[in-house]
Design a protein around this motif. Structure first.
Motif, PDB file in Angstrom:
ATOM      1  N   ILE A  74     -11.721  18.705  91.541  1.00  0.00           N
ATOM      2  CA  ILE A  74     -10.366  18.407  92.033  1.00  0.00           C
ATOM      3  C   ILE A  74      -9.897  19.525  92.962  1.00  0.00           C
ATOM      4  CG2 ILE A  74      -7.945  18.085  91.368  1.00  0.00           C
ATOM      5  CD1 ILE A  74      -8.918  16.977  88.703  1.00  0.00           C
ATOM      6  N   ASP A  75      -9.468  19.159  94.146  1.00  0.00           N
ATOM      7  CA  ASP A  75      -8.954  20.141  95.092  1.00  0.00           C
ATOM      8  C   ASP A  75      -7.465  20.358  94.802  1.00  0.00           C
ATOM      9  OD1 ASP A  75      -8.155  21.702  97.224  1.00  0.00           O
ATOM     10  OD2 ASP A  75      -9.432  20.669  98.677  1.00  0.00           O
ATOM     11  N   VAL A  76      -7.185  21.328  93.940  1.00  0.00           N
ATOM     12  CA  VAL A  76      -5.804  21.598  93.536  1.00  0.00           C
ATOM     13  C   VAL A  76      -4.958  21.996  94.736  1.00  0.00           C
ATOM     14  CG1 VAL A  76      -4.335  23.100  92.140  1.00  0.00           C
ATOM     15  CG2 VAL A  76      -6.471  22.229  91.201  1.00  0.00           C
ATOM     16  N   ALA A  77      -5.503  22.798  95.616  1.00  0.00           N
ATOM     17  CA  ALA A  77      -4.745  23.257  96.780  1.00  0.00           C
ATOM     18  C   ALA A  77      -4.323  22.084  97.660  1.00  0.00           C
ATOM     19  CB  ALA A  77      -5.573  24.263  97.585  1.00  0.00           C
ATOM     20  N   HIS A  78      -5.218  21.111  97.805  1.00  0.00           N
ATOM     21  CA  HIS A  78      -4.871  19.960  98.640  1.00  0.00           C
ATOM     22  C   HIS A  78      -3.784  19.115  97.994  1.00  0.00           C
ATOM     23  CE1 HIS A  78      -5.357  16.825 101.627  1.00  0.00           C
ATOM     24  NE2 HIS A  78      -5.462  15.932 100.649  1.00  0.00           N
ATOM     25  N   LEU A  79      -3.896  18.871  96.692  1.00  0.00           N
ATOM     26  CA  LEU A  79      -2.866  18.086  96.013  1.00  0.00           C
ATOM     27  C   LEU A  79      -1.507  18.789  96.084  1.00  0.00           C
ATOM     28  CD1 LEU A  79      -4.708  16.742  92.823  1.00  0.00           C
ATOM     29  CD2 LEU A  79      -4.066  15.477  94.887  1.00  0.00           C
ATOM     30  N   CYS A  80      -1.527  20.109  95.975  1.00  0.00           N
ATOM     31  CA  CYS A  80      -0.264  20.855  96.096  1.00  0.00           C
ATOM     32  C   CYS A  80       0.309  20.740  97.495  1.00  0.00           C
ATOM     33  CB  CYS A  80      -0.486  22.325  95.744  1.00  0.00           C
ATOM     34  SG  CYS A  80      -0.868  22.625  94.007  1.00  0.00           S
ATOM     35  N   SER A  81      -0.552  20.758  98.491  1.00  0.00           N
ATOM     36  CA  SER A  81      -0.080  20.732  99.872  1.00  0.00           C
ATOM     37  C   SER A  81       0.533  19.388 100.259  1.00  0.00           C
ATOM     38  CB  SER A  81      -1.229  21.068 100.835  1.00  0.00           C
ATOM     39  OG  SER A  81      -2.199  20.013 100.858  1.00  0.00           O
ATOM     40  N   ILE A  82       0.085  18.291  99.620  1.00  0.00           N
ATOM     41  CA  ILE A  82       0.637  16.983  99.981  1.00  0.00           C
ATOM     42  C   ILE A  82       1.774  16.559  99.060  1.00  0.00           C
ATOM     43  CG2 ILE A  82      -1.550  16.237 100.990  1.00  0.00           C
ATOM     44  CD1 ILE A  82      -2.042  14.535  98.505  1.00  0.00           C
ATOM     45  N   SER A  83       1.961  17.286  97.938  1.00  0.00           N
ATOM     46  CA  SER A  83       3.058  16.958  97.011  1.00  0.00           C
ATOM     47  C   SER A  83       4.323  17.671  97.483  1.00  0.00           C
ATOM     48  CB  SER A  83       2.702  17.385  95.584  1.00  0.00           C
ATOM     49  OG  SER A  83       1.478  16.806  95.181  1.00  0.00           O
ATOM     50  N   ARG A  84       4.943  17.130  98.507  1.00  0.00           N
ATOM     51  CA  ARG A  84       6.043  17.830  99.171  1.00  0.00           C
ATOM     52  C   ARG A  84       7.414  17.421  98.682  1.00  0.00           C
ATOM     53  NH1 ARG A  84       2.271  16.336 102.908  1.00  0.00           N
ATOM     54  NH2 ARG A  84       3.399  14.409 103.279  1.00  0.00           N
ATOM     55  N   HIS A  85       7.516  16.312  97.961  1.00  0.00           N
ATOM     56  CA  HIS A  85       8.826  15.803  97.581  1.00  0.00           C
ATOM     57  C   HIS A  85       9.184  16.224  96.168  1.00  0.00           C
ATOM     58  CE1 HIS A  85      12.138  12.922  97.087  1.00  0.00           C
ATOM     59  NE2 HIS A  85      12.145  12.888  98.396  1.00  0.00           N
ATOM     60  N   ARG A  86      10.487  16.334  95.885  1.00  0.00           N
ATOM     61  CA  ARG A  86      10.914  16.737  94.530  1.00  0.00           C
ATOM     62  C   ARG A  86      10.605  15.647  93.506  1.00  0.00           C
ATOM     63  NH1 ARG A  86      15.989  15.185  92.662  1.00  0.00           N
ATOM     64  NH2 ARG A  86      16.202  17.205  91.614  1.00  0.00           N
ATOM     65  N   ASN A  87      10.592  14.363  93.930  1.00  0.00           N
ATOM     66  CA  ASN A  87      10.239  13.250  93.046  1.00  0.00           C
ATOM     67  C   ASN A  87       8.804  12.832  93.340  1.00  0.00           C
ATOM     68  OD1 ASN A  87      12.848  13.152  91.915  1.00  0.00           O
ATOM     69  ND2 ASN A  87      13.574  11.796  93.526  1.00  0.00           N
ATOM     70  N   VAL A  88       7.863  13.365  92.571  1.00  0.00           N
ATOM     71  CA  VAL A  88       6.436  13.118  92.839  1.00  0.00           C
ATOM     72  C   VAL A  88       5.769  12.545  91.596  1.00  0.00           C
ATOM     73  CG1 VAL A  88       4.228  14.147  93.473  1.00  0.00           C
ATOM     74  CG2 VAL A  88       6.319  14.991  94.515  1.00  0.00           C
ATOM     75  N   ILE A  89       4.967  11.506  91.816  1.00  0.00           N
ATOM     76  CA  ILE A  89       4.106  10.956  90.774  1.00  0.00           C
ATOM     77  C   ILE A  89       2.666  11.010  91.287  1.00  0.00           C
ATOM     78  CG2 ILE A  89       3.480   8.907  89.435  1.00  0.00           C
ATOM     79  CD1 ILE A  89       6.405   8.020  89.627  1.00  0.00           C
ATOM     80  N   ILE A  90       1.787  11.608  90.509  1.00  0.00           N
ATOM     81  CA  ILE A  90       0.357  11.652  90.830  1.00  0.00           C
ATOM     82  C   ILE A  90      -0.362  10.888  89.723  1.00  0.00           C
ATOM     83  CG2 ILE A  90      -1.665  13.109  91.233  1.00  0.00           C
ATOM     84  CD1 ILE A  90       0.239  15.381  91.989  1.00  0.00           C
ATOM     85  N   ALA A  91      -1.144   9.900  90.101  1.00  0.00           N
ATOM     86  CA  ALA A  91      -1.802   9.064  89.100  1.00  0.00           C
ATOM     87  C   ALA A  91      -3.215   8.740  89.561  1.00  0.00           C
ATOM     88  CB  ALA A  91      -1.016   7.770  88.874  1.00  0.00           C
ATOM     89  N   GLY A  92      -4.068   8.454  88.582  1.00  0.00           N
ATOM     90  CA  GLY A  92      -5.404   8.012  88.931  1.00  0.00           C
ATOM     91  C   GLY A  92      -6.464   8.479  87.950  1.00  0.00           C
ATOM     92  N   GLU A  93      -7.691   8.113  88.263  1.00  0.00           N
ATOM     93  CA  GLU A  93      -8.852   8.529  87.476  1.00  0.00           C
ATOM     94  C   GLU A  93      -9.318   9.877  88.006  1.00  0.00           C
ATOM     95  OE1 GLU A  93     -13.496   7.229  86.743  1.00  0.00           O
ATOM     96  OE2 GLU A  93     -12.062   5.676  87.355  1.00  0.00           O
TER      97      GLU A  93
END
Length: 275
Positions: A74-93
């Motif tokens: 998992i690229d943690v840095a990439h997920l952090c960089s695209i999670s820009r909004h205060r209301n964020v949901i990340i889901a998946g396998e």
């Protein structure tokens, strides 16, 4: 054939590029009454990602749906960089295993997921129920839903669907209450408690000794009136459109004039007695 359709929903999808004819990939359904402000479906390394910014009522929510293969870290840095909004949901396998999330074992993706939730404003929600069931009886939690801090209190239901799913992965469902928030239209005004003001001012007046100079007396009384008003005044909000009568100025003048009149009368009486 990758031309999907579902009545009442809009679709965002990404077909797996390894073997598109064999199928595979990710897809999300969005109700037609939900506005898609922006969306992007793409591959990052071997991660499959759908990043959608949605308008629900008068709120904006960023939904990131992803598939991360077991062999892909998992690229943690990439997920952090695209999670820009205060209301964020990340889901998946995510294929992440860690005892912290109720898993039987631990892998590098599990450690990466721990890093993601430890250093950011998102956290895994729901129970620690296993979401994968292999034919050999092996069970593990591999599928996740993460939510940012402002959304977590709005979680109303979380459940794992154990039947009716034609997959070795169970369906993970989460309900959030994202009702339209009314925009408060109000104004703020200052309101004085005139009963307390009168009591406090009268208590002071009973011990007040007027200065010989009338101008100095005027300044002292006026200053005291102002300070007592401030002590007994607080800010109050009112719905916009409701009229608030500005009584403060009229009350200041009335009380000040009354006190000065009383003090002048007192000084005049004292002068006559002395003469």
């Amino acid at each position: 054939n990758h031309d999907y359709a579902c009545t009442g929903y809009k679709l965002l999808s990404l077909v797996r590029k390894e073997n598109p004819e064999a199928g595979g990939g990710i897809l999300i359904l969005i109700k037609e009454d939900i506005k898609i402000l922006k969306s992007k479906c793409y591959f990052h390394q071997e991660m499959e990602i759908i990043d959608a910014k949605l308008e629900i009522g008068n709120q904006t929510v960023q939904l990131i749906y992803t598939y991360n293969p077991p062999h892909q870290l998992i690229d943690v840095a990439h997920l952090c960089s695209i999670s820009r909004h205060r209301n964020v949901i990340i889901a998946g396998e995510l294929n992440a295993r860690s005892p912290k999330f109720g898993c039987c074992g631990e892998n590098d993706n599990g450690k990466a997921l721990v890093d993601l939730v430890s250093g950011n404003d998102v956290d895994v929600i729901g129970s620690k129920t296993k979401t994968f069931r292999g034919n050999d009886g092996y069970e593990e939690r591999l599928d996740y839903i993460l939510a940012s801090a402002p959304l977590r209190p709005k979680l109303t239901k979380f459940r794992i669907v154990n039947s009716g799913v034609n997959s070795d992965h169970l369906a993970v469902l989460a309900d959030f209450s994202l009702q339209r928030q009314s925009v408060k239209q109000e104004t703020v005004s200052k309101v004085t408690n005139w009963t307390e003001f009168s009591d406090n001012l009268e208590a002071w007046a009973r011990t007040y000794e007027p200065e010989p100079d009338i101008d100095q007396c005027y300044e002292t009384v006026t200053g005291k009136i102002r300070s007592v008003i401030e002590e007994n005044t607080k800010a109050v909000t009112h719905p916009l459109g409701k009229q608030v009568l500005p009584r403060e100025t009229r009350e200041k003048i009335r009380i000040r004039n009354g006190l000065l009149k009383a003090k002048r009368k007192t000084r005049s009486t004292s002068f006559d007695l002395q003469t």
